[in-house]
Design a protein around this motif. Structure first.
Motif, mmCIF file in Angstrom:
data_model
loop_
_atom_site.group_PDB
_atom_site.id
_atom_site.type_symbol
_atom_site.label_atom_id
_atom_site.label_comp_id
_atom_site.label_asym_id
_atom_site.label_seq_id
_atom_site.Cartn_x
_atom_site.Cartn_y
_atom_site.Cartn_z
ATOM 1 N N GLU A 1 -2.100 -5.361 2.583
ATOM 2 C CA GLU A 1 -2.937 -4.311 3.172
ATOM 3 C C GLU A 1 -4.061 -4.980 3.965
ATOM 4 O OE1 GLU A 1 -3.729 -0.123 3.217
ATOM 5 O OE2 GLU A 1 -2.291 -1.032 1.851
ATOM 6 N N VAL A 2 -4.308 -4.522 5.186
ATOM 7 C CA VAL A 2 -5.364 -5.093 6.022
ATOM 8 C C VAL A 2 -6.510 -4.092 6.133
ATOM 9 C CG1 VAL A 2 -5.955 -6.056 8.270
ATOM 10 C CG2 VAL A 2 -3.679 -6.445 7.312
ATOM 11 N N GLY B 1 -12.509 0.698 7.403
ATOM 12 C CA GLY B 1 -11.384 1.273 6.692
ATOM 13 C C GLY B 1 -10.123 0.453 6.790
ATOM 14 N N ARG B 2 -9.074 1.077 6.344
ATOM 15 C CA ARG B 2 -7.738 0.478 6.340
ATOM 16 C C ARG B 2 -7.196 0.425 7.759
ATOM 17 N NH1 ARG B 2 -2.538 2.361 6.398
ATOM 18 N NH2 ARG B 2 -1.036 1.286 5.082
ATOM 19 N N LEU B 3 -6.613 -0.718 8.130
ATOM 20 C CA LEU B 3 -6.040 -0.882 9.461
ATOM 21 C C LEU B 3 -4.521 -0.810 9.449
ATOM 22 C CD1 LEU B 3 -8.279 -3.785 10.805
ATOM 23 C CD2 LEU B 3 -8.534 -1.318 11.189
ATOM 24 N N GLY B 4 -3.919 -1.084 8.312
ATOM 25 C CA GLY B 4 -2.472 -1.054 8.213
ATOM 26 C C GLY B 4 -1.967 -2.101 7.240
ATOM 27 N N ASP C 1 -3.595 -12.157 -4.688
ATOM 28 C CA ASP C 1 -3.519 -11.450 -5.967
ATOM 29 C C ASP C 1 -3.859 -9.973 -5.809
ATOM 30 O OD1 ASP C 1 -2.779 -13.762 -7.360
ATOM 31 O OD2 ASP C 1 -4.872 -14.311 -7.745
ATOM 32 N N GLY C 2 -4.850 -9.670 -4.981
ATOM 33 C CA GLY C 2 -5.267 -8.289 -4.752
ATOM 34 C C GLY C 2 -4.436 -7.575 -3.703
ATOM 35 N N GLY C 3 -3.633 -8.332 -2.946
ATOM 36 C CA GLY C 3 -2.757 -7.736 -1.941
ATOM 37 C C GLY C 3 -3.477 -7.263 -0.693
ATOM 38 N N THR C 4 -4.603 -7.925 -0.359
ATOM 39 C CA THR C 4 -5.367 -7.488 0.808
ATOM 40 C C THR C 4 -5.771 -8.639 1.718
ATOM 41 O OG1 THR C 4 -7.473 -7.646 -0.378
ATOM 42 C CG2 THR C 4 -6.372 -5.501 -0.415
ATOM 43 N N ILE C 5 -6.003 -8.282 2.969
ATOM 44 C CA ILE C 5 -6.582 -9.185 3.956
ATOM 45 C C ILE C 5 -7.794 -8.459 4.520
ATOM 46 C CG2 ILE C 5 -6.277 -10.340 6.187
ATOM 47 C CD1 ILE C 5 -3.281 -10.513 5.567
#
Length: 67
Positions: free
Chosen positions: A8-9, A15-18, A53-57
């Motif tokens: 998730e970016v 906010g969330r970008l995609g 680990d958190g699944g984010t960028i």
């Protein structure tokens, strides 16, 4: 690079970008291709943090703006 696909970016303070759909090799640097159609350079100025680990960028503000 395969570990970045499906992360998730999120824009820092925004906010969330995609979600990362692919990572393309470009002449100057690699590019994150998001499922939203957004392309983000895989450089320190843009990518602030990758949390596998958190699944984010987390990316810096301004790179997702339309110009």
């Amino acid at each position: 690079v395969f570990q970045l696909v499906c992360l998730e970016v999120e824009e820092d303070g925004g906010g969330r970008l995609g979600v990362v759909a692919d990572v393309e090799n470009a002449p100057a640097n690699d590019v994150l291709v998001l499922d939203s159609g957004l392309l983000l350079p895989l450089v320190d100025a843009c990518v602030l943090e990758i949390d596998l680990d958190g699944g984010t960028i987390r990316v810096a503000p301004g790179f997702a703006d339309d110009e």
